[in-house]
Design a protein around this motif. Sequence first.
Motif, mmCIF file in Angstrom:
data_model
loop_
_atom_site.group_PDB
_atom_site.id
_atom_site.type_symbol
_atom_site.label_atom_id
_atom_site.label_comp_id
_atom_site.label_asym_id
_atom_site.label_seq_id
_atom_site.Cartn_x
_atom_site.Cartn_y
_atom_site.Cartn_z
ATOM 1 N N GLN A 61 0.822 -1.203 0.000
ATOM 2 C CA GLN A 61 0.000 0.000 0.000
ATOM 3 C C GLN A 61 0.866 1.267 0.000
ATOM 4 N N ARG A 62 1.995 1.213 0.698
ATOM 5 C CA ARG A 62 2.863 2.395 0.764
ATOM 6 C C ARG A 62 3.451 2.745 -0.611
ATOM 7 N N ALA A 63 3.563 1.732 -1.473
ATOM 8 C CA ALA A 63 4.165 1.976 -2.790
ATOM 9 C C ALA A 63 3.191 2.618 -3.768
ATOM 10 N N LEU A 64 1.929 2.769 -3.394
ATOM 11 C CA LEU A 64 0.916 3.319 -4.278
ATOM 12 C C LEU A 64 0.619 4.769 -3.909
ATOM 13 N N ASP A 65 0.077 5.498 -4.892
ATOM 14 C CA ASP A 65 -0.367 6.854 -4.582
ATOM 15 C C ASP A 65 -1.709 6.786 -3.844
ATOM 16 N N ARG A 66 -2.203 7.957 -3.392
ATOM 17 C CA ARG A 66 -3.390 7.988 -2.534
ATOM 18 C C ARG A 66 -4.617 7.367 -3.196
ATOM 19 N N PRO A 67 -5.013 7.745 -4.413
ATOM 20 C CA PRO A 67 -6.205 7.130 -5.013
ATOM 21 C C PRO A 67 -6.073 5.624 -5.181
ATOM 22 N N ALA A 68 -4.909 5.174 -5.628
ATOM 23 C CA ALA A 68 -4.720 3.734 -5.821
ATOM 24 C C ALA A 68 -4.741 3.000 -4.492
ATOM 25 N N ALA A 69 -4.085 3.595 -3.492
ATOM 26 C CA ALA A 69 -4.107 2.971 -2.164
ATOM 27 C C ALA A 69 -5.525 2.916 -1.620
ATOM 28 N N GLY A 70 -6.304 3.975 -1.890
ATOM 29 C CA GLY A 70 -7.689 3.984 -1.440
ATOM 30 C C GLY A 70 -8.502 2.899 -2.110
ATOM 31 N N ARG A 71 -8.288 2.692 -3.391
ATOM 32 C CA ARG A 71 -9.020 1.638 -4.098
ATOM 33 C C ARG A 71 -8.633 0.263 -3.579
ATOM 34 N N LEU A 72 -7.349 0.078 -3.319
ATOM 35 C CA LEU A 72 -6.903 -1.206 -2.768
ATOM 36 C C LEU A 72 -7.517 -1.452 -1.389
ATOM 37 N N ASP A 73 -7.544 -0.411 -0.579
ATOM 38 C CA ASP A 73 -8.136 -0.545 0.762
ATOM 39 C C ASP A 73 -9.637 -0.836 0.671
ATOM 40 N N PHE A 74 -10.289 -0.252 -0.300
ATOM 41 C CA PHE A 74 -11.712 -0.495 -0.482
ATOM 42 C C PHE A 74 -11.970 -1.952 -0.874
ATOM 43 N N LEU A 75 -11.124 -2.485 -1.772
ATOM 44 C CA LEU A 75 -11.258 -3.891 -2.144
ATOM 45 C C LEU A 75 -11.001 -4.804 -0.955
ATOM 46 N N ARG A 76 -10.005 -4.433 -0.154
ATOM 47 C CA ARG A 76 -9.733 -5.227 1.063
ATOM 48 C C ARG A 76 -10.941 -5.247 1.978
ATOM 49 N N TRP A 77 -11.586 -4.087 2.155
ATOM 50 C CA TRP A 77 -12.762 -3.996 3.034
ATOM 51 C C TRP A 77 -13.918 -4.840 2.495
ATOM 52 N N LEU A 78 -14.142 -4.776 1.189
ATOM 53 C CA LEU A 78 -15.205 -5.585 0.612
ATOM 54 C C LEU A 78 -14.928 -7.077 0.781
ATOM 55 N N THR A 79 -13.662 -7.451 0.657
ATOM 56 C CA THR A 79 -13.300 -8.857 0.837
ATOM 57 C C THR A 79 -13.539 -9.291 2.278
ATOM 58 N N PHE A 80 -13.083 -8.458 3.192
ATOM 59 C CA PHE A 80 -13.312 -8.758 4.612
ATOM 60 C C PHE A 80 -14.805 -8.914 4.896
ATOM 61 N N LEU A 81 -15.586 -8.020 4.343
ATOM 62 C CA LEU A 81 -17.022 -8.046 4.586
ATOM 63 C C LEU A 81 -17.656 -9.315 4.045
ATOM 64 N N ALA A 82 -17.251 -9.726 2.852
ATOM 65 C CA ALA A 82 -17.804 -10.948 2.271
ATOM 66 C C ALA A 82 -17.424 -12.169 3.112
ATOM 67 N N VAL A 83 -16.159 -12.234 3.512
ATOM 68 C CA VAL A 83 -15.721 -13.365 4.340
ATOM 69 C C VAL A 83 -16.433 -13.345 5.688
ATOM 70 N N ALA A 84 -16.589 -12.145 6.282
ATOM 71 C CA ALA A 84 -17.276 -12.039 7.575
ATOM 72 C C ALA A 84 -18.721 -12.500 7.466
#
Length: 882
Positions: free
Chosen positions: A679-702
């Motif tokens: 995540q640190r290697a990405l710029d803010r918008p890209a990092a935000g999109r990656l974090d959003f995908l992570r959250w959606l994945t967590f939510l689906a697994v939960a």
Amino acid sequence: MADITATIDRTEDGAIESRRSARAHARSKETRASVIYGDRIARTVITVGGLMVIVAVLGIMVFLVRVVAPLMISGETRGSVGYTLDGGQDMAWINADEFQSLATAVGADGRAITFHVPTGREVNQALLDFAGATATAVGGISTRGDVAFGFEDGTVRFLDIGFDTGTIAARNRPDDMVQLNEIDFLHNGRVVTPVQTGDLRTVTPRYELGEPVEVSDLPIIALDYTIGGTVERPVIAFATVDAANVARVTQSRVQRNLMTGEETITSSSAELPGLDLPEGVAVTDILLASGGDRLVIATDDGMLYRFDTRNLNSPALAEARRVLPEAIGITAVGFLSGDQALVVGGADGSVRVYFTLQRQGAGTTDGRSLVHARTHENQGSAIIGITEGQRDKSFATLGADGSVWYRHSTTDQTMFRFQRTSDPSVPAEFMIFPRSNGILMVDAEGSVDALGFNVPHPEVTLGVLFGQVWYEGYNAPSFTWQSTAGTDLAEPKYSLVPLIFGTMKATFYAMLFAVPIALMAAIYTSEFVHSSVRQTVKPVMEMMESLPTVVLGFVAALVLAPLVEEWIAAVLLAFIALPLGLMFGAFTWQMLPVQTAVRYGGVPKFLFMFVMIGITGLIAYQLGPVFENALFYGNFREWTAGQVGTGTPFMFLILLPLSYILVAYTFRKTYGHIYRDRQRALDRPAAGRLDFLRWLTFLAVAVAVSYAFASFLTLIGYDPRGGFVDTYQQRNALVVGFIMAFAVIPNIYTLSEDALNAVPSHLRAGSLACGATPWQTAMWVILPTAASGVFSAVMIGMGRAVGETMIVVMAAGNTPIMEWNIFSGLRTLSANIAIELPEAVKDGTNYRVLFLAALTLFIMTFVINTCAELIRQRFRKRAFQL
């Protein structure tokens, strides 16, 4: 040159003058007397004010203790008298007035003697027309004013033996009154007593003997008589057992026209089947419940025979049960007031109480069976007499050795022990005075014992207040509060435990909503929001605190409760949708370019948050019916009642946040460092999109984990319904939690926000300088440092919730029940005081118990605040070490 010199001289002269003026106007370093006196006055006022607060608090506590203390007093004797009436006779029945002025003793031969209780002086004597016969059995109603006599010829006669009370105006005071004692006078066969108003109270004896009713050809050996029903439709019933052990019941239903006074009487009689006693077994006594629907016959071999007489066309033996051990006979039986509890006295001195309760598989005609409720203290000799109190659950037992014990059944107390002054072997009749403040006993030789006592609060003990008590009509011991009922026969129930439980339940659900919202809001406005937004939000939150709780309660009861009931599925969905909407908005903002995010980071960002709340709320509203159909089988109220579906859907919702936390924790411990490096290697918008995908994945697994675990719980038989989820009621803890949280949030938010802002700025700057994010700084630096202040804010909010009254009175349903069901009502200590104190009789039992509830609330808040202060001091010491 001359001009320059002159200028220098003027400058030096000015400086010298300035120094002189400064010295002249220099302030003295000594403190002025006015300041000293002002400081002393302020210290004195503050000290006196603080001491007065302490004195006021102690005064309140002393006052509460003073009002409550009489509840714990066991009672006191008021003296006793003993004398002998003229002429002895076999005593069949006695009755006395409620003022302990007059008493009438009726012998088996029909001779009635009315005498003055305090002195024994005879007031009147009459010979009732028993046609020369001698009564062989007697029975009467609990108030003792109506009695039936059975005779050797198988007939029954009814006697109205009571007292008429009247008044004489002070101006009409008779001159020829004869003084009986210091307060009573005798005039024309009646007792006259002055009262506080100056008028005179009169008590006159009354005898009215009815015509004989033929019941059997054999002598009547046992008899009971009751009057039930209502004023306009009384039910008169009596039961007999003759010398052949044949039991009969007769009922007369009277329809009385209240306008004309005309009466229509319908009578029916039946012989009871099933009373086949072994040879040598005798009937001890017979009891008929009010209304004549139940009959109990006791025998000297320890058996009870209970008959179902609801329908005299087909009476039946409902139950035959041995209630005493083998070889121990029943020597006396009696109903307590209300005819629901049966007292059984044994030849061994035992005293047992039985309830007739509905039982599964009872195998009886009425589905009920006798259940042993309690065993009272053994009297040491055979119980030969039982008499009940007319206004409460007290009763007295007479032992063969002449001992008389006055007891209270519900509290299992033996309050007084007396001894007969006459020969214990002589048969005697005894009774409790109508106000349960004395006992009167008359034996066959005319000896009279009159005992006076005062037990102001017999129905209250520590066990009743804080323990489980088995009340009449209940299937098991329970914590019950019910100070009043629809009939005077119902006993008051004074357990404070349901009220304490209701207080803690309301507080728990209110704090469950209030604490997360208030603390998160305080952290957000203190650490993240723009100062201009904070300057607007904080005053608005403080203004919310000024809203009257009666208005909030009104809104909760008349607006919110019906709305939640109608849209309960949408409300439950909102609990999920609102957090998800805020998270979605946060990730959307995170994906914006840095310049855009910084440019609109103030008010626009704040407004965007409310837009997301509004959108998700609208989505929850629209999808509520779909949500209800998908998870709760189309009807949430039927689902809570257990009529449809399983507990899987609700457990899925409850476990979803826990499952998300578990998934996030597992990911952090396993792949967290890899994810952060990427995540640190990405710029803010890209990092935000990656974090959003992570959250959606967590939510689906939960979601998958939560549903799997909820299904497993259902598989092993666990269902939340019947526990913290049960039948839905409109005014419930959910609504109370909403509104009380709304009232408590401003307190917690304001104090917490002040505590967070009071943290030294160098700690915040140092954390940020070391590379921590604002969120890390807030959670691991600011919040621990301000922990003492934040904890104090939470405890102050909790104190507000514990003592809240009007919201709970109007929105909680006022049902003193003990269950964690969030969809059921409750009653708190404060609400109970507000509801019942205006109607409580001053210095009565309910009045004092309500003050005990206030004392309990006082002690609860004192203990909570003391523990909170100890914890706060510990937090404070830790903060000082930073």
